[in-house]
Scaffold this motif. Structure first.
Motif, PDB file in Angstrom:
ATOM      1  N   GLY A 183      22.835  -0.606  -0.283  1.00 38.81           N
ATOM      2  CA  GLY A 183      21.612  -0.169  -0.423  1.00 38.81           C
ATOM      3  C   GLY A 183      21.271   1.099  -0.851  1.00 38.81           C
ATOM      4  O   GLY A 183      22.045   1.832  -1.449  1.00 38.81           O
ATOM      5  N   PRO A 184      20.000   1.535  -1.100  1.00 39.41           N
ATOM      6  CA  PRO A 184      19.665   2.835  -1.652  1.00 39.41           C
ATOM      7  C   PRO A 184      20.297   4.051  -0.494  1.00 39.41           C
ATOM      8  O   PRO A 184      20.541   3.855   0.649  1.00 39.41           O
ATOM      9  N   SER A 185      21.037   4.951  -1.013  1.00 38.04           N
ATOM     10  CA  SER A 185      21.592   6.061  -0.377  1.00 38.04           C
ATOM     11  C   SER A 185      20.641   7.191   0.392  1.00 38.04           C
ATOM     12  O   SER A 185      20.789   7.761   1.284  1.00 38.04           O
ATOM     13  N   THR A 186      19.342   6.868  -0.181  1.00 41.00           N
ATOM     14  CA  THR A 186      18.188   7.788   0.494  1.00 41.00           C
ATOM     15  C   THR A 186      17.217   7.041   0.954  1.00 41.00           C
ATOM     16  O   THR A 186      16.557   6.182   0.030  1.00 41.00           O
ATOM     17  N   LEU A 187      16.492   7.085   2.049  1.00 46.68           N
ATOM     18  CA  LEU A 187      15.259   6.321   2.556  1.00 46.68           C
ATOM     19  C   LEU A 187      14.140   7.704   2.520  1.00 46.68           C
ATOM     20  O   LEU A 187      14.567   8.507   3.365  1.00 46.68           O
ATOM     21  N   MET A 188      13.109   7.635   2.039  1.00 41.93           N
ATOM     22  CA  MET A 188      12.061   8.746   2.183  1.00 41.93           C
ATOM     23  C   MET A 188      11.008   8.314   2.706  1.00 41.93           C
ATOM     24  O   MET A 188      10.193   7.285   2.136  1.00 41.93           O
ATOM     25  N   ASP A 189      10.633   8.602   3.953  1.00 48.56           N
ATOM     26  CA  ASP A 189       9.502   8.168   4.596  1.00 48.56           C
ATOM     27  C   ASP A 189       8.194   8.856   4.310  1.00 48.56           C
ATOM     28  O   ASP A 189       8.283  10.048   4.309  1.00 48.56           O
ATOM     29  N   ILE A 190       7.380   8.032   3.839  1.00 46.57           N
ATOM     30  CA  ILE A 190       6.035   8.758   3.466  1.00 46.57           C
ATOM     31  C   ILE A 190       5.006   8.526   4.225  1.00 46.57           C
ATOM     32  O   ILE A 190       3.723   8.729   3.898  1.00 46.57           O
ATOM     33  N   LYS A 191       5.126   7.877   5.391  1.00 46.25           N
ATOM     34  CA  LYS A 191       3.895   7.670   6.282  1.00 46.25           C
ATOM     35  C   LYS A 191       3.189   8.975   6.755  1.00 46.25           C
ATOM     36  O   LYS A 191       2.171   8.626   7.076  1.00 46.25           O
ATOM     37  N   GLY A 192       3.946   9.852   6.875  1.00 47.59           N
ATOM     38  CA  GLY A 192       3.398  11.329   7.558  1.00 47.59           C
ATOM     39  C   GLY A 192       2.620  12.039   6.391  1.00 47.59           C
ATOM     40  O   GLY A 192       2.294  12.994   6.708  1.00 47.59           O
ATOM     41  N   ILE A 193       2.557  11.780   5.370  1.00 47.57           N
ATOM     42  CA  ILE A 193       1.893  12.410   4.109  1.00 47.57           C
ATOM     43  C   ILE A 193       0.281  12.524   4.751  1.00 47.57           C
ATOM     44  O   ILE A 193      -0.322  11.164   4.821  1.00 47.57           O
ATOM     45  N   PRO A 194      -0.424  13.536   4.429  1.00 50.59           N
ATOM     46  CA  PRO A 194      -1.757  13.687   5.117  1.00 50.59           C
ATOM     47  C   PRO A 194      -2.610  12.382   4.326  1.00 50.59           C
ATOM     48  O   PRO A 194      -2.498  12.391   2.951  1.00 50.59           O
ATOM     49  N   GLY A 195      -3.378  11.557   4.924  1.00 51.11           N
ATOM     50  CA  GLY A 195      -4.090  10.659   4.452  1.00 51.11           C
ATOM     51  C   GLY A 195      -3.611   9.419   4.562  1.00 51.11           C
ATOM     52  O   GLY A 195      -4.284   8.274   4.239  1.00 51.11           O
ATOM     53  N   MET A 196      -2.252   9.163   4.477  1.00 48.62           N
ATOM     54  CA  MET A 196      -1.925   7.828   4.246  1.00 48.62           C
ATOM     55  C   MET A 196      -2.066   6.983   5.517  1.00 48.62           C
ATOM     56  O   MET A 196      -2.077   5.655   5.425  1.00 48.62           O
ATOM     57  N   ARG A 197      -2.458   7.583   6.769  1.00 51.12           N
ATOM     58  CA  ARG A 197      -2.925   6.552   7.782  1.00 51.12           C
ATOM     59  C   ARG A 197      -4.630   6.565   7.748  1.00 51.12           C
ATOM     60  O   ARG A 197      -4.948   5.957   9.072  1.00 51.12           O
ATOM     61  N   GLU A 198      -5.095   7.092   7.029  1.00 51.62           N
ATOM     62  CA  GLU A 198      -6.822   7.023   7.435  1.00 51.62           C
ATOM     63  C   GLU A 198      -7.647   6.045   6.871  1.00 51.62           C
ATOM     64  O   GLU A 198      -7.149   5.101   6.152  1.00 51.62           O
ATOM     65  N   ILE A 199      -8.701   5.688   7.763  1.00 48.74           N
ATOM     66  CA  ILE A 199      -9.453   4.483   7.495  1.00 48.74           C
ATOM     67  C   ILE A 199     -10.747   5.330   7.195  1.00 48.74           C
ATOM     68  O   ILE A 199     -11.221   5.678   8.100  1.00 48.74           O
ATOM     69  N   GLU A 200     -11.208   4.905   6.235  1.00 55.21           N
ATOM     70  CA  GLU A 200     -12.527   5.505   5.698  1.00 55.21           C
ATOM     71  C   GLU A 200     -13.818   4.614   5.325  1.00 55.21           C
ATOM     72  O   GLU A 200     -13.471   3.723   4.412  1.00 55.21           O
ATOM     73  N   PHE A 201     -14.660   4.291   5.966  1.00 51.81           N
ATOM     74  CA  PHE A 201     -15.913   3.443   5.641  1.00 51.81           C
ATOM     75  C   PHE A 201     -17.034   4.052   5.470  1.00 51.81           C
ATOM     76  O   PHE A 201     -17.657   4.789   6.218  1.00 51.81           O
ATOM     77  N   ASP A 202     -17.683   3.645   4.205  1.00 52.09           N
ATOM     78  CA  ASP A 202     -19.052   4.199   3.757  1.00 52.09           C
ATOM     79  C   ASP A 202     -19.775   3.083   3.508  1.00 52.09           C
ATOM     80  O   ASP A 202     -19.422   2.298   2.502  1.00 52.09           O
ATOM     81  N   LYS A 203     -21.011   2.861   4.105  1.00 48.73           N
ATOM     82  CA  LYS A 203     -21.826   1.796   3.813  1.00 48.73           C
ATOM     83  C   LYS A 203     -22.239   1.608   2.322  1.00 48.73           C
ATOM     84  O   LYS A 203     -22.764   0.585   1.924  1.00 48.73           O
TER      85      LYS A 203
END
Ligand SMILES: Cc1cc2nc3c(=O)[nH]c(=O)nc-3n(C[C@H](O)[C@H](O)[C@H](O)COP(=O)(O)OP(=O)(O)OC[C@H]3O[C@@H](n4cnc5c(N)ncnc54)[C@H](O)[C@@H]3O)c2cc1C
Length: 295
Positions: free
Chosen positions: A51-71
Motif C-alpha cells: 500500500g502507500p507508505s504515507t496516508l495524509m488525513d485531510i478531514k481536519g483542513i478548515p472548511g472540509m466539514r462545512e455545510i452551507e446553504f444559501d437560498k
C-alpha cells in the motif's frame, strides 16, 4: 488477491492546511494517499500486497466539514462531510432530498459516521450510491491545487472504474449544488442483493420538474450507477421525454431506451442481462412515480 488479517504498515499524517497537502504530495507521490473516512481505502490496502507508505488525513483542513446553504446560490458541502452528517441536515432534507435518500442506502449507520461524500466521489466506483444524485442535481466539484481552484461538472470527473480527472497535485475540496428548478421532485431507487447494506446491483436517480418551455411540460434527469464503467446520465432519453407528450407508452419507451444505454458486466452480484432489465424497471418505476407526483 488474498485478504490479510491487518493493514500493511504506513505513516499517518494529519494536514492542517492545503499547503501541507500540496507539499507532501510533491515530496512523496506516488507513494502517498489522501485519507478521509478510510472505508474504501483501508479495504483496498488490506486486500493488496503493498500500500502507500504515507496516508495524509485531510478531514481536519478548515472548511472540509462545512455545510452551507444559501437560498439564492444553492448548497455547498465540504468534501469531508459524512453521509450521516448530510442526511441529518434540515436544509438538505428539504431542498436536496435525493442526497439524503441515497446516503441512507450506503452500508450501515456506523459506516456512514465515517464515510464521506468526497470519498464516495473520489473512489470512483461505478456503483457509488451518491453518484446518481450528484448527476441529477448537476453537482459541480471544487478541486484545489497549488495553482488555485478549478470547478468541474461531476459528470466529467469519473473517467473509468477507480479513475478520476484529478491531477496529481490536486484534491477535492467541496461540492456545489445549484438551486433546483421550481417544483422539482426526485428519488433514488437502489437494488442490492439484500434490502439494506449491500452495494448497488443497479441504482437509478431521477429528477422531474415542470417546464413550460418543453413540449411535454416536464423535464426529467436520469442518473444511473453500477451498469457502465462510470455512473452516467442518459441525455438522449431525457431529451426524448421532454419533446413528446408524456404517456404510459412514452415512459415505457424511455425506460427501454435507458436500458439500451447501459453496458453492465457480469459480476458476483448479478448477470449483465438482469442488471439491464433492472435499469429498465427502476427507471420506469421512478418516471411513473415522479410523473404522478407532478400532476
Ligand atoms: C462494509 C462496507 C459497506 C459499504 N457499502 C457501500 C454502499 O452501500 N454504497 C456505496 O456507495 N459505498 C459503500 N461502501 C464504500 C464506502 O464506504 C464509500 O464509498 C464511502 O463514501 C467512502 O468514503 P471515505 O471517506 O471512507 O473514503 P476513503 O476511503 O477515505 O477514500 C476513498 C478514496 O478517495 C480518495 N479521496 C478521498 N477524499 C479525497 C479528496 N478530498 N480528494 C482526493 N482524493 C480523495 C482516497 O485517497 C481514496 O483513494 C462500503 C464500504 C464498506 C467497508
Amino acid at each position: 488477491m488474498l485478504a490479510r488479517p491487518g493493514l500493511p504498515d504506513f505513516e499517518y499524517l494529519k494536514a492542517e492546511s492545503p499547503q501541507e497537502v500540496f507539499a507532501l504530495l510533491k515530496e512523496r507521490s506516488p507513494d502517498i494517499k489522501l485519507l478521509m473516512g478510510g472505508t474504501d481505502l483501508f479495504i483496498q490496502m488490506r486486500d493488496q500486497d503493498s500500500g502507500p507508505s504515507t496516508l495524509m488525513d485531510i478531514k481536519g483542513i478548515p472548511g472540509m466539514r462545512e455545510i452551507e446553504f444559501d437560498k439564492k446560490k444553492g448548497l455547498t458541502l465540504g468534501a469531508a462531510v459524512t453521509l450521516n452528517q448530510l442526511s441529518a441536515e434540515g436544509d438538505i432534507q428539504e431542498h436536496y432530498p435525493v442526497l439524503c435518500q441515497s446516503a441512507d442506502t450506503v452500508g450501515n449507520y456506523q459506516l456512514r459516521n465515517r464515510a464521506t461524500l468526497g470519498g464516495n466521489i473520489c473512489n470512483a466506483s461505478p456503483s457509488a450510491d451518491m453518484a446518481p444524485s450528484l448527476l441529477i442535481y448537476e453537482a459541480v466539484l471544487i478541486l484545489i491545487s497549488p495553482q488555485g481552484e478549478r470547478t468541474l461538472p461531476v459528470g466529467e470527473f469519473w473517467v473509468g472504474p477507480g479513475k478520476t480527472a484529478l491531477k496529481g497535485d490536486e484534491y477535492l475540496k467541496a461540492i456545489h449544488f445549484p438551486l433546483l428548478p421550481r417544483g422539482a421532485a426526485g428519488q433514488y431507487l437502489k437494488l442490492g442483493r439484500t434490502k439494506k447494506g449491500d452495494l448497488a446491483v443497479v441504482g437509478v436517480g431521477l429528477l422531474g420538474y415542470p417546464d413550460q418551455g418543453a413540449p411535454a411540460g416536464i423535464k426529467f434527469r436520469i442518473g444511473i450507477n453500477s451498469t457502465a464503467p462510470t455512473p452516467y446520465r442518459v441525455p438522449k432519453v431525457e431529451v426524448e421525454l421532454a419533446e413528446n407528450p408524456i404517456t404510459e407508452q412514452s415512459l415505457q419507451k424511455a425506460a427501454e431506451d435507458a436500458m439500451e444505454f447501459s453496458s453492465p458486466i457480469e459480476d458476483v452480484r448479478a448477470t449483465a442481462l438482469y442488471q439491464k432489465k433492472m435499469v429498465r424497471n427502476l427507471t420506469l418505476k421512478g418516471l411513473k412515480e415522479i410523473w404522478a407526483s407532478l400532476q
